[in-house]
Design a protein around this motif. Structure first.
Motif, PDB file in Angstrom:
ATOM      1  N   SER A  26       0.831  -1.203   0.000  1.00 46.89           N
ATOM      2  CA  SER A  26       0.000   0.000   0.000  1.00 46.89           C
ATOM      3  C   SER A  26       0.865   1.253   0.000  1.00 46.89           C
ATOM      4  CB  SER A  26      -0.907   0.009   1.233  1.00 46.89           C
ATOM      5  OG  SER A  26      -0.126   0.265   2.389  1.00 46.89           O
ATOM      6  N   VAL A  27       0.223   2.370  -0.220  1.00 49.51           N
ATOM      7  CA  VAL A  27       0.936   3.641  -0.148  1.00 49.51           C
ATOM      8  C   VAL A  27       1.419   3.865   1.286  1.00 49.51           C
ATOM      9  CG1 VAL A  27      -1.063   5.141   0.249  1.00 49.51           C
ATOM     10  CG2 VAL A  27       0.902   6.031  -0.981  1.00 49.51           C
ATOM     11  N   GLN A  28       0.714   3.329   2.258  1.00 49.02           N
ATOM     12  CA  GLN A  28       1.161   3.426   3.661  1.00 49.02           C
ATOM     13  C   GLN A  28       2.466   2.663   3.863  1.00 49.02           C
ATOM     14  OE1 GLN A  28      -0.024   5.499   5.775  1.00 49.02           O
ATOM     15  NE2 GLN A  28      -1.891   6.048   4.713  1.00 49.02           N
ATOM     16  N   ASP A  29       2.621   1.514   3.175  1.00 52.19           N
ATOM     17  CA  ASP A  29       3.883   0.777   3.239  1.00 52.19           C
ATOM     18  C   ASP A  29       5.018   1.628   2.678  1.00 52.19           C
ATOM     19  OD1 ASP A  29       2.716  -1.563   4.317  1.00 52.19           O
ATOM     20  OD2 ASP A  29       2.159  -2.252   2.315  1.00 52.19           O
ATOM     21  N   PHE A  30       4.715   2.353   1.604  1.00 55.07           N
ATOM     22  CA  PHE A  30       5.692   3.270   1.017  1.00 55.07           C
ATOM     23  C   PHE A  30       6.089   4.327   2.049  1.00 55.07           C
ATOM     24  CE2 PHE A  30       6.100   7.496  -0.968  1.00 55.07           C
ATOM     25  CZ  PHE A  30       7.252   7.327  -1.714  1.00 55.07           C
ATOM     26  N   PHE A  31       5.110   4.924   2.715  1.00 52.63           N
ATOM     27  CA  PHE A  31       5.395   5.948   3.721  1.00 52.63           C
ATOM     28  C   PHE A  31       6.264   5.397   4.844  1.00 52.63           C
ATOM     29  CE2 PHE A  31       1.108   8.091   2.645  1.00 52.63           C
ATOM     30  CZ  PHE A  31       1.685   8.844   1.635  1.00 52.63           C
ATOM     31  N   ASP A  33       8.654   3.481   4.819  1.00 56.42           N
ATOM     32  CA  ASP A  33      10.071   3.354   4.476  1.00 56.42           C
ATOM     33  C   ASP A  33      10.854   4.640   4.720  1.00 56.42           C
ATOM     34  OD1 ASP A  33       9.706   0.752   3.749  1.00 56.42           O
ATOM     35  OD2 ASP A  33       9.698   1.130   1.594  1.00 56.42           O
ATOM     36  N   PHE A  34      10.163   5.709   5.079  1.00 55.81           N
ATOM     37  CA  PHE A  34      10.801   6.997   5.279  1.00 55.81           C
ATOM     38  C   PHE A  34      10.384   7.553   6.635  1.00 55.81           C
ATOM     39  CE2 PHE A  34       9.873   6.418   0.759  1.00 55.81           C
ATOM     40  CZ  PHE A  34      11.158   6.456   0.239  1.00 55.81           C
ATOM     41  N   THR A  35      11.076   8.595   7.088  1.00 60.68           N
ATOM     42  CA  THR A  35      10.690   9.208   8.358  1.00 60.68           C
ATOM     43  C   THR A  35       9.390   9.975   8.177  1.00 60.68           C
ATOM     44  OG1 THR A  35      11.884  11.273   7.938  1.00 60.68           O
ATOM     45  CG2 THR A  35      13.119   9.498   9.029  1.00 60.68           C
ATOM     46  N   GLU A  36       8.670  10.106   9.242  1.00 62.08           N
ATOM     47  CA  GLU A  36       7.397  10.829   9.189  1.00 62.08           C
ATOM     48  C   GLU A  36       7.598  12.265   8.735  1.00 62.08           C
ATOM     49  OE1 GLU A  36       3.593  12.007  12.002  1.00 62.08           O
ATOM     50  OE2 GLU A  36       5.013  10.512  12.708  1.00 62.08           O
ATOM     51  N   TRP A  41       4.816  16.205   3.874  1.00 68.40           N
ATOM     52  CA  TRP A  41       4.456  17.090   2.764  1.00 68.40           C
ATOM     53  C   TRP A  41       3.841  16.319   1.606  1.00 68.40           C
ATOM     54  CZ3 TRP A  41       6.484  17.056  -2.218  1.00 68.40           C
ATOM     55  CH2 TRP A  41       7.541  16.175  -2.423  1.00 68.40           C
ATOM     56  N   ILE A  42       4.157  15.032   1.497  1.00 63.57           N
ATOM     57  CA  ILE A  42       3.716  14.239   0.350  1.00 63.57           C
ATOM     58  C   ILE A  42       2.357  13.558   0.601  1.00 63.57           C
ATOM     59  CG2 ILE A  42       4.748  11.987   0.842  1.00 63.57           C
ATOM     60  CD1 ILE A  42       5.953  11.976  -1.870  1.00 63.57           C
ATOM     61  N   LYS A  43       2.035  13.317   1.851  1.00 65.53           N
ATOM     62  CA  LYS A  43       0.791  12.604   2.173  1.00 65.53           C
ATOM     63  C   LYS A  43      -0.456  13.238   1.571  1.00 65.53           C
ATOM     64  CE  LYS A  43       2.044  10.024   6.268  1.00 65.53           C
ATOM     65  NZ  LYS A  43       1.821   9.790   7.701  1.00 65.53           N
ATOM     66  N   ASP A  50      -9.884  11.378   4.419  1.00 64.95           N
ATOM     67  CA  ASP A  50     -10.395  10.189   5.106  1.00 64.95           C
ATOM     68  C   ASP A  50      -9.441   8.985   4.945  1.00 64.95           C
ATOM     69  OD1 ASP A  50     -10.964   9.902   2.431  1.00 64.95           O
ATOM     70  OD2 ASP A  50     -12.987   9.128   2.727  1.00 64.95           O
ATOM     71  N   LYS A  51      -8.157   9.286   4.668  1.00 67.80           N
ATOM     72  CA  LYS A  51      -7.069   8.301   4.651  1.00 67.80           C
ATOM     73  C   LYS A  51      -7.143   7.266   3.534  1.00 67.80           C
ATOM     74  CE  LYS A  51      -5.633   9.215   9.204  1.00 67.80           C
ATOM     75  NZ  LYS A  51      -5.176  10.538   9.125  1.00 67.80           N
ATOM     76  N   LYS A  52      -7.826   7.613   2.445  1.00 66.92           N
ATOM     77  CA  LYS A  52      -7.900   6.710   1.294  1.00 66.92           C
ATOM     78  C   LYS A  52      -6.982   7.235   0.197  1.00 66.92           C
ATOM     79  CE  LYS A  52     -12.497   5.120   2.273  1.00 66.92           C
ATOM     80  NZ  LYS A  52     -13.877   5.040   1.891  1.00 66.92           N
ATOM     81  N   PRO A  53      -6.410   6.326  -0.611  1.00 64.94           N
ATOM     82  CA  PRO A  53      -5.544   6.777  -1.704  1.00 64.94           C
ATOM     83  C   PRO A  53      -6.319   7.614  -2.720  1.00 64.94           C
ATOM     84  CG  PRO A  53      -5.288   4.420  -1.313  1.00 64.94           C
ATOM     85  CD  PRO A  53      -6.450   4.875  -0.493  1.00 64.94           C
ATOM     86  N   LYS A  54      -5.680   8.661  -3.191  1.00 69.28           N
ATOM     87  CA  LYS A  54      -6.293   9.501  -4.214  1.00 69.28           C
ATOM     88  C   LYS A  54      -6.276   8.771  -5.557  1.00 69.28           C
ATOM     89  CE  LYS A  54      -5.720  14.073  -2.255  1.00 69.28           C
ATOM     90  NZ  LYS A  54      -5.219  15.425  -2.473  1.00 69.28           N
ATOM     91  N   GLU A  55      -6.995   9.333  -6.524  1.00 69.29           N
ATOM     92  CA  GLU A  55      -7.143   8.700  -7.833  1.00 69.29           C
ATOM     93  C   GLU A  55      -5.801   8.446  -8.519  1.00 69.29           C
ATOM     94  OE1 GLU A  55      -9.496   9.346 -12.072  1.00 69.29           O
ATOM     95  OE2 GLU A  55      -9.604  10.909 -10.541  1.00 69.29           O
ATOM     96  N   ILE A  56      -4.849   9.386  -8.406  1.00 66.61           N
ATOM     97  CA  ILE A  56      -3.567   9.169  -9.083  1.00 66.61           C
ATOM     98  C   ILE A  56      -2.834   7.959  -8.505  1.00 66.61           C
ATOM     99  CG2 ILE A  56      -3.231  11.544  -9.862  1.00 66.61           C
ATOM    100  CD1 ILE A  56      -1.223  11.909  -7.561  1.00 66.61           C
ATOM    101  N   ILE A  57      -3.043   7.678  -7.228  1.00 61.81           N
ATOM    102  CA  ILE A  57      -2.417   6.506  -6.604  1.00 61.81           C
ATOM    103  C   ILE A  57      -3.163   5.240  -7.015  1.00 61.81           C
ATOM    104  CG2 ILE A  57      -1.840   5.397  -4.414  1.00 61.81           C
ATOM    105  CD1 ILE A  57      -0.075   7.839  -5.205  1.00 61.81           C
ATOM    106  N   GLU A  58      -4.465   5.310  -7.069  1.00 58.03           N
ATOM    107  CA  GLU A  58      -5.250   4.151  -7.525  1.00 58.03           C
ATOM    108  C   GLU A  58      -4.893   3.804  -8.970  1.00 58.03           C
ATOM    109  OE1 GLU A  58      -7.039   2.132  -5.795  1.00 58.03           O
ATOM    110  OE2 GLU A  58      -7.122   3.289  -3.948  1.00 58.03           O
ATOM    111  N   ASP A  59      -4.745   4.822  -9.817  1.00 57.45           N
ATOM    112  CA  ASP A  59      -4.354   4.596 -11.210  1.00 57.45           C
ATOM    113  C   ASP A  59      -2.961   3.971 -11.288  1.00 57.45           C
ATOM    114  OD1 ASP A  59      -6.747   5.689 -12.030  1.00 57.45           O
ATOM    115  OD2 ASP A  59      -5.891   7.623 -12.634  1.00 57.45           O
TER     116      ASP A  59
END
Length: 133
Positions: A26-31, A33-36, A41-43, A50-59
């Motif tokens: 998931s994108v959370q797994d990606f996060f 791997d780095f410090t909070e 700034w990227i989140k 509501d903590k769901k991936p945006k369309e560009i991430i789903e695509d």
């Protein structure tokens, strides 16, 4: 050696994200791997309120090899950096973290960037030229 460009750093981060999503992470797994501090700034670029991936991430997750999908994420990051130039330090920290992973043998590829050297060049005493004529 010339410093790495912002475009190359963005490309490396997006390539790593695409690999994570391709590996069914998931994108959370990606996060994670780095410090909070580096991902704060990227989140908002990747995750809705509501903590769901945006369309560009789903695509990107649906087809991580599609250049339109990777390009959309790269463009979103570039726009975010344009609005907040101070975040380039966070991008650099993420890039440096990826380079550290690569030095430990984890493969990291930079795509869609010209004339990028991310390692040492040993010419054996010969000439080395990188770039267009």
């Amino acid at each position: 050696m010339e410093p790495i460009t912002t475009t190359a750093m963005i490309s490396a981060v997006v390539t790593y994200l695409a690999k994570k999503l391709k590996d069914n992470e998931s994108v959370q797994d990606f996060f994670s791997d780095f410090t909070e501090a580096t991902v704060n700034w990227i989140k908002p670029i990747f995750i809705t309120e509501d903590k769901k991936p945006k369309e560009i991430i789903e695509d990107l997750k649906a087809d991580p090899a599609d250049e339109l999908n990777t390009g959309a994420v790269e463009n979103a990051l570039a726009k975010a950096l344009k609005r907040n130039p101070e975040a380039e330090a966070d991008l650099k920290a993420m890039y440096d973290s990826l380079q550290a992973k690569a030095s430990r043998g984890e493969s990291i590829r930079i795509m869609h960037s010209k004339n990028v050297n991310t390692g040492n060049v040993n010419t054996g005493g010969g000439d080395f030229r990188q770039g267009d004529n």
